[in-house]
Design an enzyme around this catalytic site. Sequence first.
Site, PDB file in Angstrom:
ATOM      1  N   ASN A   1      48.575  18.172 -21.962  1.00 50.38           N
ATOM      2  CA  ASN A   1      47.242  18.222 -22.592  1.00 50.38           C
ATOM      3  C   ASN A   1      47.341  17.939 -24.092  1.00 50.38           C
ATOM      4  O   ASN A   1      46.358  18.069 -24.814  1.00 50.38           O
ATOM      5  CB  ASN A   1      46.559  19.577 -22.356  1.00 50.38           C
ATOM      6  CG  ASN A   1      47.227  20.700 -23.126  1.00 50.38           C
ATOM      7  OD1 ASN A   1      48.318  20.531 -23.687  1.00 50.38           O
ATOM      8  ND2 ASN A   1      46.597  21.854 -23.155  1.00 50.38           N
TER       9      ASN A   1
ATOM     10  N   TYR B   1      46.289  17.411  -8.154  1.00 53.36           N
ATOM     11  CA  TYR B   1      46.581  16.951  -6.798  1.00 53.36           C
ATOM     12  C   TYR B   1      47.334  15.632  -6.866  1.00 53.36           C
ATOM     13  O   TYR B   1      46.735  14.586  -7.068  1.00 53.36           O
ATOM     14  CB  TYR B   1      45.272  16.780  -6.001  1.00 53.36           C
ATOM     15  CG  TYR B   1      44.507  18.077  -5.888  1.00 53.36           C
ATOM     16  CD1 TYR B   1      44.810  19.011  -4.890  1.00 53.36           C
ATOM     17  CD2 TYR B   1      43.496  18.367  -6.796  1.00 53.36           C
ATOM     18  CE1 TYR B   1      44.114  20.215  -4.815  1.00 53.36           C
ATOM     19  CE2 TYR B   1      42.802  19.567  -6.724  1.00 53.36           C
ATOM     20  CZ  TYR B   1      43.114  20.485  -5.732  1.00 53.36           C
ATOM     21  OH  TYR B   1      42.442  21.671  -5.659  1.00 53.36           O
TER      22      TYR B   1
ATOM     23  N   ASN C   1      48.934  27.206 -10.503  1.00 54.31           N
ATOM     24  CA  ASN C   1      48.501  25.870 -10.060  1.00 54.31           C
ATOM     25  C   ASN C   1      49.688  25.001  -9.665  1.00 54.31           C
ATOM     26  O   ASN C   1      49.650  24.288  -8.658  1.00 54.31           O
ATOM     27  CB  ASN C   1      47.700  25.174 -11.163  1.00 54.31           C
ATOM     28  CG  ASN C   1      46.272  25.679 -11.225  1.00 54.31           C
ATOM     29  OD1 ASN C   1      45.724  26.148 -10.224  1.00 54.31           O
ATOM     30  ND2 ASN C   1      45.663  25.605 -12.386  1.00 54.31           N
TER      31      ASN C   1
ATOM     32  N   TYR D   1      53.340  35.274 -25.001  1.00 54.84           N
ATOM     33  CA  TYR D   1      54.359  34.317 -24.546  1.00 54.84           C
ATOM     34  C   TYR D   1      55.406  35.032 -23.677  1.00 54.84           C
ATOM     35  O   TYR D   1      55.655  34.626 -22.538  1.00 54.84           O
ATOM     36  CB  TYR D   1      55.016  33.689 -25.770  1.00 54.84           C
ATOM     37  CG  TYR D   1      56.077  32.655 -25.477  1.00 54.84           C
ATOM     38  CD1 TYR D   1      55.749  31.426 -24.914  1.00 54.84           C
ATOM     39  CD2 TYR D   1      57.418  32.906 -25.787  1.00 54.84           C
ATOM     40  CE1 TYR D   1      56.729  30.468 -24.675  1.00 54.84           C
ATOM     41  CE2 TYR D   1      58.396  31.950 -25.556  1.00 54.84           C
ATOM     42  CZ  TYR D   1      58.047  30.739 -24.997  1.00 54.84           C
ATOM     43  OH  TYR D   1      59.017  29.783 -24.764  1.00 54.84           O
TER      44      TYR D   1
END
Length: 421
Positions: A121, A151, A186, A232
């Site tokens: 990102n 996916y 994920n 973290y």
Amino acid sequence: MVSKGPVLRLLTAINRRRMKLLMGLAFVAYVASVWGNFVNMRSLQENGDQKVESKIEEAVAPLREKIKDLEKSFTQKYPPVKFLSEKDRKRILITGGAGFVGSHLTDKLMMDGHEVTVVDNFFTGRKRNVEHWIGHENFELINHDVVEPLYIEVDQIYHLASPASPPNYMYNPIKTLKTNTIGTLNMLGLAKRVGARLLLASTSEVYGDPEVHPQNEDYWGHVNPIGPRACYDEGKRVAETMCYAYMKQEGVEVRVARIFNTFGPRMHMNDGRVVSNFILQALQGEPLTVYGPGTQTRAFQYVSDLVNGLVALMNSNVSSPVNLGNPEEHTILEFAQLIKKLVGSGSEIQFLSEAQDDPQKRKPDIRKAKLLLGWEPVVPLEEGLNKAIHYFRKELEYQANNQYIPKPKPARMKKGRTRHN
Ligand SMILES: NC(=O)c1ccc[n+]([C@@H]2O[C@H](COP(=O)([O-])OP(=O)(O)OC[C@H]3O[C@@H](n4cnc5c(N)ncnc54)[C@H](O)[C@@H]3O)[C@@H](O)[C@H]2O)c1
């Protein structure tokens, strides 16, 4: 009718002649002025033409350069890539692949002949780190946040996405937690769906401020769960927990690398960590700032050693956590002196008050990696530091040419700001 007198006739004759002469002169003057104007306009036009031409040239020159760059990029030579048969070639996903470690891992796996998909990102990573692969048939770059599901079809997942340096992970602690928890869920979900093996880039920070020294993989750690580093440290600890839950419950193949301090080219210039701080300060002739007395120890591995360790672990059958780091321990003060010497800098060393929750000691016990992976670091500290110093020098030159190098922003402390987490 009044007849004209001789005097009048004479005058009229003279005037007629004058008139003719005057008209003749006027005609000549007119022709001369038309010609003059014509000549003037020509020279004006020529001058104007020259000006317009030089303006066009000015505007076109950068475009010409751009076209040259584009032509170059079309004929871009990629680093040499091995040919692997379909059977041996893997489809590999690297999350956080545009970051410091991820981009070096990308280089290795690409050169080994695999198909690599980088997902990032660009929070702390940048396209420039992997631009030399853009357009290669084995390479794909996807701008994606791992907090959202993904996916794709892959055989292996190196899950590195997470800010890694204190200023970056403290900047937005909630996002750091989401990346390490939801992001890891994920990726584990993806691994389960497509039957891929997942390697988690965990950290020596899971040991916190350790009470045992050196730290081996059986040590459970000493972490402050509500301190400034908790987002973290605890994020990575729960990410490890998730890996083993997916392994036990869903049969997902997992590998966990506990990475110790790593340095090398493409590390962040302003990440506030010891090596980058000292190199930048020494190169810029600023004082080298040591927090506390400088007796706290650190051990640093060069990035190519880490990358070799990650690949060895991924392809091994070791599913329990493995430390990857360089056990050669130095005090912070020794690092400051060494870097000062290698840069050839006249900077002084300045002592400042100690940072909160700054671990006193950090040194990996790498016997497990040696025994089970046949891996150990091979790049000498000075050699690695020289490469990092060379990189930082170049980056400073780049910056001096008005290129933008992002600085980490201060931590967000206030509630209620409108920004996506
Ligand atoms: N460098 C070290 O010394 C060190 C030590 C221990 C552990 N690690 C671990 O290794 C991994 C890589 O570290 P690094 O030093 O290369 O850091 P880095 O900041 O250079 O790389 C992290 C990458 O992850 C990306 N990223 C962050 N959040 C993301 C998100 N939500 N979705 C997608 N991409 C995201 C960043 O843009 C960046 O490209 C991290 O997981 C870090 O915790 C690094």
